[in-house]
Design a protein around this motif. Sequence first.
Motif, PDB file in Angstrom:
ATOM      1  N   PHE A 158       0.745  -1.152  -0.233  1.00 17.26           N
ATOM      2  CA  PHE A 158      -0.120  -0.004  -0.075  1.00 17.26           C
ATOM      3  C   PHE A 158       0.699   1.340  -0.048  1.00 17.26           C
ATOM      4  CE2 PHE A 158      -2.005   3.283   2.846  1.00 17.26           C
ATOM      5  CZ  PHE A 158      -2.783   3.925   1.791  1.00 17.26           C
ATOM      6  N   VAL A 159       1.817   1.124   1.025  1.00 16.33           N
ATOM      7  CA  VAL A 159       2.556   2.473   0.954  1.00 16.33           C
ATOM      8  C   VAL A 159       3.535   2.565  -0.186  1.00 16.33           C
ATOM      9  CG1 VAL A 159       4.726   3.249   2.074  1.00 16.33           C
ATOM     10  CG2 VAL A 159       2.961   2.324   3.381  1.00 16.33           C
ATOM     11  N   GLU A 160       3.999   1.680  -1.153  1.00 14.03           N
ATOM     12  CA  GLU A 160       4.715   1.911  -2.200  1.00 14.03           C
ATOM     13  C   GLU A 160       3.666   2.418  -3.371  1.00 14.03           C
ATOM     14  OE1 GLU A 160       8.874  -0.362  -1.252  1.00 14.03           O
ATOM     15  OE2 GLU A 160       7.356  -1.419  -2.353  1.00 14.03           O
ATOM     16  N   ASN A 161       2.787   1.445  -3.476  1.00 11.25           N
ATOM     17  CA  ASN A 161       1.658   1.455  -4.547  1.00 11.25           C
ATOM     18  C   ASN A 161       0.289   2.344  -4.504  1.00 11.25           C
ATOM     19  OD1 ASN A 161       3.616  -0.334  -5.949  1.00 11.25           O
ATOM     20  ND2 ASN A 161       2.768  -1.996  -4.961  1.00 11.25           N
ATOM     21  N   GLY A 162      -0.193   2.580  -3.184  1.00 13.29           N
ATOM     22  CA  GLY A 162      -1.152   3.342  -2.835  1.00 13.29           C
ATOM     23  C   GLY A 162      -1.308   4.532  -2.400  1.00 13.29           C
ATOM     24  N   LEU A 163      -0.478   4.670  -1.527  1.00  9.62           N
ATOM     25  CA  LEU A 163      -0.280   5.997  -0.689  1.00  9.62           C
ATOM     26  C   LEU A 163      -0.238   7.010  -1.493  1.00  9.62           C
ATOM     27  CD1 LEU A 163      -0.259   7.201   2.115  1.00  9.62           C
ATOM     28  CD2 LEU A 163       2.080   6.612   2.393  1.00  9.62           C
ATOM     29  N   ALA A 164       0.667   7.220  -2.320  1.00 11.60           N
ATOM     30  CA  ALA A 164       0.899   8.279  -3.304  1.00 11.60           C
ATOM     31  C   ALA A 164      -0.375   8.830  -3.648  1.00 11.60           C
ATOM     32  CB  ALA A 164       1.659   7.994  -4.346  1.00 11.60           C
ATOM     33  N   TRP A 165      -1.304   8.073  -4.141  1.00  8.59           N
ATOM     34  CA  TRP A 165      -2.806   8.630  -4.766  1.00  8.59           C
ATOM     35  C   TRP A 165      -3.397   9.531  -3.514  1.00  8.59           C
ATOM     36  CZ3 TRP A 165      -7.779   8.364  -2.906  1.00  8.59           C
ATOM     37  CH2 TRP A 165      -8.853   8.797  -3.926  1.00  8.59           C
ATOM     38  N   HIS A 166      -3.098   8.902  -2.178  1.00  8.49           N
ATOM     39  CA  HIS A 166      -4.063   9.729  -1.238  1.00  8.49           C
ATOM     40  C   HIS A 166      -3.210  11.020  -1.031  1.00  8.49           C
ATOM     41  CE1 HIS A 166      -6.975   6.368   0.128  1.00  8.49           C
ATOM     42  NE2 HIS A 166      -5.995   5.693  -0.480  1.00  8.49           N
ATOM     43  N   LEU A 167      -2.010  10.976  -0.839  1.00  5.59           N
ATOM     44  CA  LEU A 167      -1.273  12.130  -0.523  1.00  5.59           C
ATOM     45  C   LEU A 167      -1.375  13.200  -1.335  1.00  5.59           C
ATOM     46  CD1 LEU A 167       2.006  10.573   1.046  1.00  5.59           C
ATOM     47  CD2 LEU A 167       0.044  11.192   2.176  1.00  5.59           C
ATOM     48  N   GLU A 168      -1.500  12.775  -2.795  1.00  3.39           N
ATOM     49  CA  GLU A 168      -1.756  13.672  -3.928  1.00  3.39           C
ATOM     50  C   GLU A 168      -3.114  14.618  -3.750  1.00  3.39           C
ATOM     51  OE1 GLU A 168      -1.536  11.491  -7.356  1.00  3.39           O
ATOM     52  OE2 GLU A 168       0.520  11.286  -7.367  1.00  3.39           O
ATOM     53  N   GLU A 169      -4.255  13.691  -3.460  1.00  2.00           N
ATOM     54  CA  GLU A 169      -5.596  14.129  -3.057  1.00  2.00           C
ATOM     55  C   GLU A 169      -5.558  15.137  -2.064  1.00  2.00           C
ATOM     56  OE1 GLU A 169      -8.360  14.111  -4.839  1.00  2.00           O
ATOM     57  OE2 GLU A 169      -6.703  13.183  -6.312  1.00  2.00           O
ATOM     58  N   TRP A 170      -4.777  14.712  -0.733  1.00  5.00           N
ATOM     59  CA  TRP A 170      -4.807  15.715   0.263  1.00  5.00           C
ATOM     60  C   TRP A 170      -3.983  16.848  -0.010  1.00  5.00           C
ATOM     61  CZ3 TRP A 170      -7.892  15.561   4.299  1.00  5.00           C
ATOM     62  CH2 TRP A 170      -8.360  14.278   4.730  1.00  5.00           C
TER      63      TRP A 170
END
Length: 242
Positions: free
Chosen positions: A154-166
């Motif tokens: 998740f951290v390597e593949n999914g977290l970036a999307w969340h951080l971009e949105e935030w």
Amino acid sequence: QLPSHKGAMPATVVKVSTSEGVPTAAIDGKPTLVYWDICGLAQPARLALECAGVDYVDVRIDAGQAGTESYKSTWFACKASVGAAGVRFPNLPYFLSSSTNLVQSNAILGHVGRTYGLMGDKPHDVEFVLQQASDLDGIVTGACYRDFQGLRTFVENGLAWHLEEWTKYLGDVDFMTGAALTVADLKIYETFRKLVIIEAELGTTTMARFPPIQAYIARVEAQPRVAAYLAGPTYMARPLNN
């Protein structure tokens, strides 16, 4: 501006290891927050009460040794009596005061925010951020319980999307709903703080790719009341979960 807390006292921390010590009413008439002896779902509420300068009681229940028959039994042995005393749908965390008994971490945050002036001037946005932060926190916390190493995916593949949105949601203001810190900031801040710790243990660097998020964390931690709490004797940085 945060509400004045002139004369505010540090929280009274009460460590509980027996069911008899778990409160069913506000201790000494003070707002009382009850949870496990961990950060978990109660940490944003602790931060909010500190930011508001409230003289409150922070009850921390010892869960015991994981994997044993007595694990978490202190709470389960008294859960029914807490409900019988007036806490509807008894669960942890719960909040007791002279006028209110509440469960659900976001409901507690909303109550603290409305009572002590930590909702800013856009309460509808505060409610949105609380819920959105809960989604991200749920992903992170759930993975911690199920398979900590599985967090790497998740951290390597999914977290970036969340951080971009935030990052987009934050925009060019200091805090998530504008110029003033609110309970919503304390919720998402705590989730970001957990992710910093988790990434340090995993050896990943996704958070570092988002300077606006790093700057946001630093702004929250630089708020005088937050900084004082983080440096004080009642602050607990870990454990994140049971």
